[in-house]
Design an enzyme around this catalytic site. Sequence first.
Site, PDB file in Angstrom:
ATOM      1  N   CYS A 116       1.138  -1.212  -0.066  1.00 42.18           N
ATOM      2  CA  CYS A 116      -0.103   0.109  -0.104  1.00 42.18           C
ATOM      3  C   CYS A 116       0.552   1.261   0.137  1.00 42.18           C
ATOM      4  CB  CYS A 116      -1.174  -0.096   1.478  1.00 42.18           C
ATOM      5  SG  CYS A 116      -2.039   1.182   1.520  1.00 42.18           S
ATOM      6  N   CYS A 126      -4.094   6.339   0.430  1.00 40.58           N
ATOM      7  CA  CYS A 126      -3.547   4.899  -0.547  1.00 40.58           C
ATOM      8  C   CYS A 126      -2.788   4.759  -1.908  1.00 40.58           C
ATOM      9  CB  CYS A 126      -4.519   3.651   0.297  1.00 40.58           C
ATOM     10  SG  CYS A 126      -5.020   3.728   1.459  1.00 40.58           S
ATOM     11  N   LYS A 191     -12.493  -4.841   1.935  1.00 39.86           N
ATOM     12  CA  LYS A 191     -11.878  -3.599   2.831  1.00 39.86           C
ATOM     13  C   LYS A 191     -12.943  -2.846   3.224  1.00 39.86           C
ATOM     14  CE  LYS A 191      -7.800  -1.204   4.176  1.00 39.86           C
ATOM     15  NZ  LYS A 191      -6.245  -1.122   3.713  1.00 39.86           N
ATOM     16  N   ARG A 201      -3.357   3.471  12.274  1.00 41.40           N
ATOM     17  CA  ARG A 201      -2.967   4.516  11.532  1.00 41.40           C
ATOM     18  C   ARG A 201      -2.008   5.461  12.604  1.00 41.40           C
ATOM     19  NH1 ARG A 201      -8.222   6.743   8.434  1.00 41.40           N
ATOM     20  NH2 ARG A 201      -8.635   4.349   6.983  1.00 41.40           N
ATOM     21  N   ARG A 213     -11.214   7.312   3.364  1.00 42.59           N
ATOM     22  CA  ARG A 213     -10.960   6.658   2.763  1.00 42.59           C
ATOM     23  C   ARG A 213     -12.036   6.745   2.002  1.00 42.59           C
ATOM     24  NH1 ARG A 213      -5.216   6.972   4.048  1.00 42.59           N
ATOM     25  NH2 ARG A 213      -4.675   5.344   5.854  1.00 42.59           N
ATOM     26  N   LYS A 244     -12.065  -7.437   5.493  1.00 43.96           N
ATOM     27  CA  LYS A 244     -11.452  -6.696   7.104  1.00 43.96           C
ATOM     28  C   LYS A 244     -12.657  -5.146   6.667  1.00 43.96           C
ATOM     29  CE  LYS A 244      -7.751  -4.040   7.470  1.00 43.96           C
ATOM     30  NZ  LYS A 244      -6.385  -2.601   6.421  1.00 43.96           N
ATOM     31  N   TYR A 309      -3.601  -9.133  15.954  1.00 41.60           N
ATOM     32  CA  TYR A 309      -2.666  -8.672  16.929  1.00 41.60           C
ATOM     33  C   TYR A 309      -2.377  -9.390  18.212  1.00 41.60           C
ATOM     34  CZ  TYR A 309      -3.119  -4.448  13.769  1.00 41.60           C
ATOM     35  OH  TYR A 309      -2.354  -4.221  12.796  1.00 41.60           O
TER      36      TYR A 309
HETATM   37  C1  PBG Z   1      -2.616   0.254   4.608  1.00 41.87           C
HETATM   38  C2  PBG Z   1      -3.976  -0.895   5.449  1.00 41.87           C
HETATM   39  C3  PBG Z   1      -4.767  -0.196   7.394  1.00 41.87           C
HETATM   40  C4  PBG Z   1      -4.623  -1.245   7.658  1.00 41.87           C
HETATM   41  C5  PBG Z   1      -4.287  -2.369   7.119  1.00 41.87           C
HETATM   42  N1  PBG Z   1      -3.511  -1.639   5.693  1.00 41.87           N
HETATM   43  C6  PBG Z   1      -4.980   1.315   7.675  1.00 41.87           C
HETATM   44  C7  PBG Z   1      -6.229   1.520   6.348  1.00 41.87           C
HETATM   45  O1  PBG Z   1      -6.990   1.059   5.669  1.00 41.87           O
HETATM   46  O2  PBG Z   1      -6.122   3.064   7.350  1.00 41.87           O
HETATM   47  C8  PBG Z   1      -5.539  -1.559   8.862  1.00 41.87           C
HETATM   48  C9  PBG Z   1      -5.389  -2.685   9.729  1.00 41.87           C
HETATM   49  C10 PBG Z   1      -5.383  -2.259  11.445  1.00 41.87           C
HETATM   50  O3  PBG Z   1      -6.115  -1.292  11.753  1.00 41.87           O
HETATM   51  O4  PBG Z   1      -4.605  -3.177  11.986  1.00 41.87           O
HETATM   52  N2  PBG Z   1      -4.169   0.544   4.018  1.00 41.87           N
END
Ligand code: PBG
Length: 318
Positions: A116, A126, A191, A201, A213, A244, A309
């Site tokens: 990304c 992104c 996503k 973030r 986003r 996700k 996590y």
């Molecule tokens: C990158 C990305 C994000 C997450 C994983 N890859 C952040 C976003 O889209 O802002 C979030 C993962 C998390 O919150 O654990 N685009």
Amino acid sequence: MMRRLRRNSGIRDLIAETKICLDDFVMPFFVVEGNNIIQEISSFPGIFRYSVDNLVKEIKRIWELGIKSVILFGVVDECNKDALGSYAIRDNNVVCKAIKLIKDKVPEVIVISDVCLCSYTSSGHCGIVDNGIVDNSKTVEILSKVALNYAKSGADIVAPSAMADFQVREIRKVLYENGFDNTLIMSYSAKYSSNFYGPFRDIANSSPKFGDRKTYQMDYRNIKQALVEVERDIQEGVDIVMVKPALAYLDVIREVKNTFNIPLAAYSVSGEYSMVKVASQCGILNEKETALEILMSIKRAGADIIISYWAKDLPGWI
Ligand code: PBG
């Protein structure tokens, strides 16, 4: 009558419909330039930014406990960011260094690299922003170079998470052209534009500098659209699809599982972890028991792979 089936824990274990094992899990890691760094931030207790030396030690430690897969995110200072996110295509960037050292010191660990640009662009978006909006074609071209960069460094799996249209097709093409036929693509296919990404973030230093986003990530009111996104990724040659976040999207996980025959990952994101962690620190919830209930629900919904996590804690729990 059914109470017979719950009489004692041995019987409950014997007939349990859902089981999780360490093989199901992927542990996320945040990697920074420098030496001997291990840094925690307040919104994400228990999760750290590691320099490559400490990262490898931690990965070796959890590998020995049974966690066999990791996903890497690079974290860089503002001074390393630009409009094109060019840091991500440098062949000696911190993610490349991490992949190489992990493959040298703990060769069997499965290394997934997030693909990304949000951590590397000055906009914090992104993709490549042109006249205030993310330009899909320019974004996809750069993402494929980023994926190739990580494949060359030795990543087993590249994981595009930018929600750019045709990102899988372009990455697959570039990987083939360069002889990386065996590098897998795990796409963040569905996503959602979610409030649960806050701690990520903060730790990844990747918040958008303007706007949000919502123009590229999915609207959480939709589920059929998720099936279309997954189907497109499959047509474009993806190996593993992902939903996700996980906890507020169990219905989406189940629907994708029932509709397609492809390995399915679910990402239990930073906010899902932090809200339980912080509540447990306040004495409101029991972290272990609550985490196991959440992870079990994600497995029960149909996920084959769970990015969490809590992966680092599971060897002591199950
Ligand atoms: C990158 C990305 C994000 C997450 C994983 N890859 C952040 C976003 O889209 O802002 C979030 C993962 C998390 O919150 O654990 N685009």
